[in-house]
Design an enzyme around this catalytic site. Structure first.
Site, short mmCIF file in Angstrom:
data_model
loop_
_atom_site.label_atom_id
_atom_site.label_comp_id
_atom_site.label_asym_id
_atom_site.label_seq_id
_atom_site.Cartn_x
_atom_site.Cartn_y
_atom_site.Cartn_z
N TYR A 176 51.97 44.04 25.76
CA TYR A 176 50.79 43.23 26.03
C TYR A 176 50.60 42.12 25.01
O TYR A 176 50.09 41.05 25.35
CB TYR A 176 49.55 44.12 26.14
CG TYR A 176 49.00 44.64 24.84
CD1 TYR A 176 48.01 43.95 24.15
CD2 TYR A 176 49.47 45.83 24.30
CE1 TYR A 176 47.51 44.42 22.95
CE2 TYR A 176 48.97 46.31 23.10
CZ TYR A 176 48.00 45.60 22.44
OH TYR A 176 47.50 46.06 21.24
N GLU A 453 34.36 43.22 45.79
CA GLU A 453 34.05 44.01 46.98
C GLU A 453 35.31 44.60 47.62
O GLU A 453 35.23 45.58 48.38
CB GLU A 453 33.30 43.18 48.01
CG GLU A 453 34.11 42.06 48.65
CD GLU A 453 33.32 41.31 49.71
OE1 GLU A 453 32.67 41.95 50.56
OE2 GLU A 453 33.36 40.05 49.70
#
Length: 459
Positions: A176, A453
């Site tokens: 990372y 959503e």
């Protein structure tokens, strides 16, 4: 026996600060030793300055997006010196703030490098202190492969203090740190080449996170050289020459070379051999690469010496700031707060602040299938272009993924690549930690229109 302190903490980083303040709140007499700025890796040369650099790297793309919404953006200019200076000033401000927090908590700050003399004695720059309990929280440090020319490279310590913006930065490391800085420097306008030993970045993350970030990075103009290693580095008139072998054997010229091949516990000179603290065995990851010994601890962060404890990156557990804080507080509660408890390392959410950003909690697809079998897991996956990018016609993609136990419907893992992934998955992580089912997700009404959503509408 009477001691100078009830607790002596070595290292004023995230874990040490959390533990010392919590222990002091229970009435313990506490000292903490630090030979650098107070705050640790996260505040000084990690999460905080890196995230500020991430923010800065996003503006060119935002200027481009603005044109799609009718804004006329004039000539833009980037002041590297102002950028770096502002970040450094913020780091120093936060360090001073942490010192004030220690003072308010009643913790004594002792400046200097601490070492262990015996199980109850700590020496700091020639001064000796006795203590009932010792907590080691010295964190980790970046390491370099043992290869010719590595003295010409920099690590994540030095990149925050570059005097000039590189024209071309070469990076080795697929983790990372290397991935995030590749994206940061590309966003700031540098040519970026990332060299990795395998075919994919971010080993250990879910395959869809790895694939989608790597694809996005390439789309943003980052050159990723796969299945290749750096054999040596030479100083030349034009800067640095990297000699490669593997799938790519060309020489790479760059003016800055960042090594991001891993970190190791910062135990050198600590005197662990004087107190009988045992280590976890070293492992070798490949030519020139190794993992240096970490301190061995049990579930209560206790070492093999009964009154000495260790938390954070100096141990072989999850190397994340919130984890170090949680371990430190659990230690203080257990030893000084009459509340013996264990910090849970299960279902810990984390993020990669690359571009595109990623966040994850729970099991990867591979982990889930290894535990429950191919037929014991259901995978729900969605990939789409967020609404924000439609008007500027930018080809950014978001990926969301749920891994579900086929037998009891429990959501085992949630993964996302895309804008605000960390902010979104932080909320999702609560549900996953509580053992929510796919039906629970389905029964939750989505906020429309939003990307988030999609986590409750995937079928």
């Amino acid at each position: 026996m009477s001691y100078d302190y009830d607790l002596f903490v070595i290292g004023a980083g995230s874990g040490g600060l959390a533990a010392s303040k919590r222990a002091a709140s229970y009435g313990a007499k506490v000292a903490i030793a630090e030979n650098d700025l107070v705050g640790g890796t996260c505040v000084i040369r990690g999460c905080v300055p890196k995230k500020l650099m991430v923010y800065g790297s996003h503006f060119p793309s935002l200027f481009e997006s603005a044109a799609g919404y009718g804004w006329k953006v004039g000539d833009i200019e980037f002041d590297w010196e102002k950028f770096i200076t502002s970040i450094d000033n913020e780091v120093k401000r936060l360090s001073r703030l942490h010192i004030s927090f220690l003072e308010k908590a009643g913790v004594e700050l002792i400046t200097g490098r601490a070492s262990l003399i015996d199980p109850h004695t700590v020496e700091v720059d020639g001064r000796k202190f006795t203590t009932d309990k010792i907590l080691i929280a010295v964190g980790g440090r970046p390491i370099k492969p043992d290869l010719p020319g590595m003295e010409h490279s920099i690590t994540s310590r030095e990149i925050f203090h570059l005097q000039e913006k590189p024209k071309h930065i070469a990076i080795i490391g697929a983790g990372y740190i290397g991935t995030e800085f590749a994206c940061i420097m590309r966003g700031l306008g540098c040519e970026v080449t990332q060299i990795i030993r395998k075919d994919k970045i971010l080993k250990g993350f879910d395959v869809d996170i790895r694939n989608n970030i790597q694809e996005g990075m390439i789309g943003h103009g980052i050159r990723i050289i796969t299945n290749t290693v750096v054999n040596s580095v030479e100083k030349v008139s034009a800067g640095l020459k990297l000699n490669l072998s593997g799938d790519t054997e060309e020489n790479i010229a760059a003016d800055v070379f960042l090594v991001a091949t891993g970190r190791a516990p910062n135990v050198s000179g600590l005197g662990l051999e004087n107190v009988g603290v045992k280590m976890v065995d070293s492992s070798v990851a490949g030519p020139g690469y190794s993992t240096i010994d970490a301190i061995k601890v049990n579930e209560y962060s206790q070492t093999t010496q009964a009154n000495i404890y260790a938390v954070g990156d100096v141990t072989e557990r999850i190397n994340l700031t919130p984890v170090a804080i949680g371990e430190g507080r659990a230690f203080a509660d257990s030893e000084f707060g009459n509340n013996r408890r264990i910090f849970s390392h299960e279902k810990v959410a984390t993020a990669v602040f690359s571009t595109p950003e990623a966040a994850t909690v729970g099991m990867t697809e591979v982990q889930a299938k290894e535990k429950f079998g191919e037929d014991g897991v259901k995978i729900y996956r969605s990939r789409f272009r967020p609404m924000f990018y439609t008007l500027p016609d930018q080809q950014e993609r978001t990926m969301m993924k749920l891994i579900v136990n086929a037998e009891n419907d429990e959501v085992l893992g949630a993964h996302m690549v895309g804008d605000y992934a960390a902010e979104i998955v932080q909320g999702v992580a609560i549900a996953v930690k509580m053992g929510a089912t796919k039906k629970d997700f389905d029964a939750t009404v989505g906020i429309h229109p939003s990307s988030a959503e999609e986590f409750v509408t995937m079928r």
